[in-house]
Design an enzyme around this catalytic site. Structure first.
Site, mmCIF file in Angstrom:
data_model
loop_
_atom_site.group_PDB
_atom_site.id
_atom_site.type_symbol
_atom_site.label_atom_id
_atom_site.label_comp_id
_atom_site.label_asym_id
_atom_site.label_seq_id
_atom_site.Cartn_x
_atom_site.Cartn_y
_atom_site.Cartn_z
ATOM 1 N N MET A 61 -10.721 28.875 38.439
ATOM 2 C CA MET A 61 -11.550 27.667 38.418
ATOM 3 C C MET A 61 -12.624 27.769 39.492
ATOM 4 S SD MET A 61 -10.221 25.991 36.062
ATOM 5 C CE MET A 61 -8.687 26.022 35.155
ATOM 6 N N LEU A 66 -5.289 32.973 39.125
ATOM 7 C CA LEU A 66 -5.824 34.133 39.840
ATOM 8 C C LEU A 66 -6.873 34.814 38.959
ATOM 9 C CD1 LEU A 66 -2.431 35.449 41.224
ATOM 10 C CD2 LEU A 66 -4.248 34.344 42.548
ATOM 11 N N GLU A 67 -8.103 34.828 39.427
ATOM 12 C CA GLU A 67 -9.207 35.300 38.595
ATOM 13 C C GLU A 67 -9.609 36.743 38.875
ATOM 14 O OE1 GLU A 67 -12.327 32.407 38.512
ATOM 15 O OE2 GLU A 67 -10.943 30.781 37.959
ATOM 16 N N ASN A 68 -8.828 37.441 39.674
ATOM 17 C CA ASN A 68 -9.110 38.849 39.951
ATOM 18 C C ASN A 68 -7.982 39.737 39.446
ATOM 19 O OD1 ASN A 68 -11.607 38.460 41.490
ATOM 20 N ND2 ASN A 68 -10.291 37.417 42.961
ATOM 21 N N GLN A 121 -8.804 33.551 32.500
ATOM 22 C CA GLN A 121 -10.124 33.594 31.903
ATOM 23 C C GLN A 121 -9.994 34.133 30.473
ATOM 24 O OE1 GLN A 121 -13.162 34.803 35.258
ATOM 25 N NE2 GLN A 121 -11.261 35.961 35.548
#
Length: 577
Positions: A1, A402-404, A433
């Site tokens: 986010m 967690l976007e990584n 995502q």
């Protein structure tokens, strides 16, 4: 986010041929002529399945799929532990083929189990008439079958499955080309499987313990042991042992079984049931709305937890903070940025929301989150620190944002450890995502499937992504009904239960860089998926009335727009079938 913005050939001929051979031997012997034993004829040999890796237990070994369209999947399967999933595109029908050795002038029965739309089964290169069969669609496993006869000079044929251009993925399993051995033999019979690995205890109540383990190659079932005694036989890789005594420790093992027998037992684990009379917290409703609450001020409306509208069933507090200990997190309320919001008031507001039937969870990650769980130690730190936060603030669970990327092995370990500590009331949500949920081989998707027995919902972010593939292999642009429904279809057909799928959208144009759609489009997508109405050009092959609901970033941006998103989407979600 963002913190910012099978008809076997007749056996009568075999008897006749064998009788002639025997008669000839008698006549020759009577005439004083030495008889030489003739080689066994093809007809005297037992029929076999001449296809290799016919159940895809060895991945795509022996198979070739056009355009890299095929993959071996662990769910759903007709039998064993794997099946073929092949995905057509607009220019490729996802043909998966194998060349098999056959006998000239022999009859074979071709069959396979398939699932999905426009699934074909056929054979070419027979030297006589090539044949195929197909089904326009099935939501469960359906057996296709046909027969063919090889020509006088045919020693090999190509068997294949394929789908149809632009249609959804199809599944195939247990393919058979049954007839005389053409010299290539068949797959060997099953061997006793090895002991399952990865036995883990999950959700624990006062009378039950949920167990899960890794699939064992060649296994068709599993046996669960409690304190050395056999208590349960299951076909999958999870089981819940019930009828236990509160606050009591138990020892568990599991073995794998197939037609060859039972494996050795797994390593033993222990688990203790929770005390009787515990309060697991509020349960998440069948259809739920999730909203992220910002623990910072970025120009959206500053809120207290008590300000979050009642349409929200799950409130995800954004975000936990990383510590210097690998995998560990903490939480720091931004009292100054939130107008003097105190920790005591924050805790009291959480309790009030829970008393009203809402769940308040802590979100880990976000656009700038850098929490890494990539080994056993960090997984342990992650679970312990989250459980401490749940005890301190009263959180009902955790959201993984967690976007990584994430490591599915150790994130699974961490979340199962947390579940064992927290019990059956634990709420686990995820906000991957779009790219993270395009394939079941991705880390996020694998983690979700690994913890399917304790997972609440995956609210994928349908924004900040650009165009993406839908489950039909077509490309869709964000900001449309088709984008929402065709991408949700990937999760729904990839192994998640409909109750574990939610649509994540921004509450306003300011809530994300791209991908905002009006509440009306969100509701149309929900109707398309649950009722089959309101669809765009993409319409799912079936409906999913159990779909969990929707999520938004954030309750603060919603408030900044007069709560227009929750006022429109909330009642619609709660009114779903």
């Amino acid at each position: 986010m963002p913190r910012t913005e099978r008809t076997r050939p007749s056996r009568h001929r075999r008897v006749f041929t064998a009788s002639l051979a025997a008669l000839a031997a008698v006549v020759l012997g009577a005439a004083g002529v030495q008889a030489t034993a003739a080689p066994a004829s093809a007809a005297a040999l037992a029929d076999v399945n001449v296809a290799k890796n016919a159940g895809y237990e060895s991945g795509l070994s022996n198979w070739t799929c056009s355009g890299a369209s095929g993959a071996s999947v662990s769910s759903p399967v007709h039998s064993g532990t794997s099946a073929l999933k092949a995905t057509p595109t607009a220019s490729d029908h996802a043909k998966c083929s194998q060349t098999v050795a056959v006998r000239p002038g022999a009859t074979y029965r071709l069959s396979a189990y398939v699932q999905g739309s426009y699934a074909y089964l056929g054979v070419s290169g027979t030297g006589t008439t090539d044949v195929s069969t197909w089904t326009p669609g099935s939501t469960g496993w359906q057996q296709l079958g046909t027969s063919f006869t090889t020509g006088p000079g045919t020693t090999s044929v190509t068997v294949y499955t394929h789908g149809w251009y632009g249609q959804a993925a199809y599944l195939a399993d247990d393919l058979s080309v049954f007839g005389p051995d053409g010299g290539g033999g068949t797959d060997p019979g099953p061997e006793t499987p090895s002991a399952p690995a990865g036995l883990t205890a999950g959700a624990v109540t006062s009378s039950s313990v949920a167990l899960s383990w890794n699939a064992a190659a060649g296994a068709t079932g599993y046996t669960v042991y409690r304190d050395g005694a056999k208590v349960q036989a299951v076909s999958g890789t999870s089981a819940t042992v019930t009828g236990l005594t509160a606050a009591t420790g138990y020892r568990f093992q599991v073995s794998a079984t197939n037609a060859a027998g039972e494996s050795a037992r797994s390593a033993e684990i222990t688990a203790t049931t929770s005390p009787a009379g515990g309060n697991p917290g509020p349960s998440v409703p069948k259809h739920a709305v999730t909203g992220y609450w910002q623990n910072f001020n970025n120009g959206a409306t500053v809120q207290k937890i008590s300000d979050v509208p009642g349409q929200y069933d799950i409130i995800a507090v954004a975000f936990a903070d990383a510590t210097t200990t690998p995998g560990a997190v903490t939480f720091n309320l931004d009292s100054a940025g939130l107008g003097g919001y105190t920790v005591d008031r924050f805790k009291a507001d959480i309790k009030a929301k829970q008393a009203a039937g809402k769940s308040v969870i802590i979100s880990v990650g976000g656009e700038k989150g850098t929490v890494s769980v990539n080994d056993a130690a960090s997984a342990n730190n992650f679970a312990n620190s989250l459980y401490s936060l749940m005890q301190e603030y009263g959180f009902n669970g955790v959201d993984i944002d967690l976007e990584n990327g994430l490591n599915p092995t150790y994130m699974t370990q961490a979340l199962r450890s947390l579940s064992q500590k927290a019990g059956s009331g634990l709420v686990i949500t995820m906000a991957p995502q779009t790219i993270d949920m395009q394939s079941t081989s991705g880390g996020y998707f694998r983690t979700a499937l690994n913890i399917k027995d304790i997972l609440t919902v995956v609210n994928m972010q349908y924004y900040n992504s650009g165009s993406m593939l839908g489950c039909d292999g077509k490309v869709y642009s964000q900001g449309t009904v088709d984008f929402l429904t065709a991408l949700a279809c990937i999760q729904l057909e990839g192994g998640l239960d409909p109750s574990q799928v939610g649509l994540g959208l921004p509450a306003s144009t300011r809530g994300a860089g791209s991908g905002y759609v009006s509440p009306g489009v969100v509701n149309a997508a929900l109707d398309c998926l649950t009722r089959g109405t309101g669809c765009g050009s993409f319409k799912p092959a079936k409906t999913y009335p159990g779909l969990r609901g929707a999520m938004t970033w954030s309750t603060n941006w919603d408030a900044a727009s007069g709560n227009a998103w929750s006022n429109a989407v909330g009642p619609h979600v709660h009114g779903l079938p």
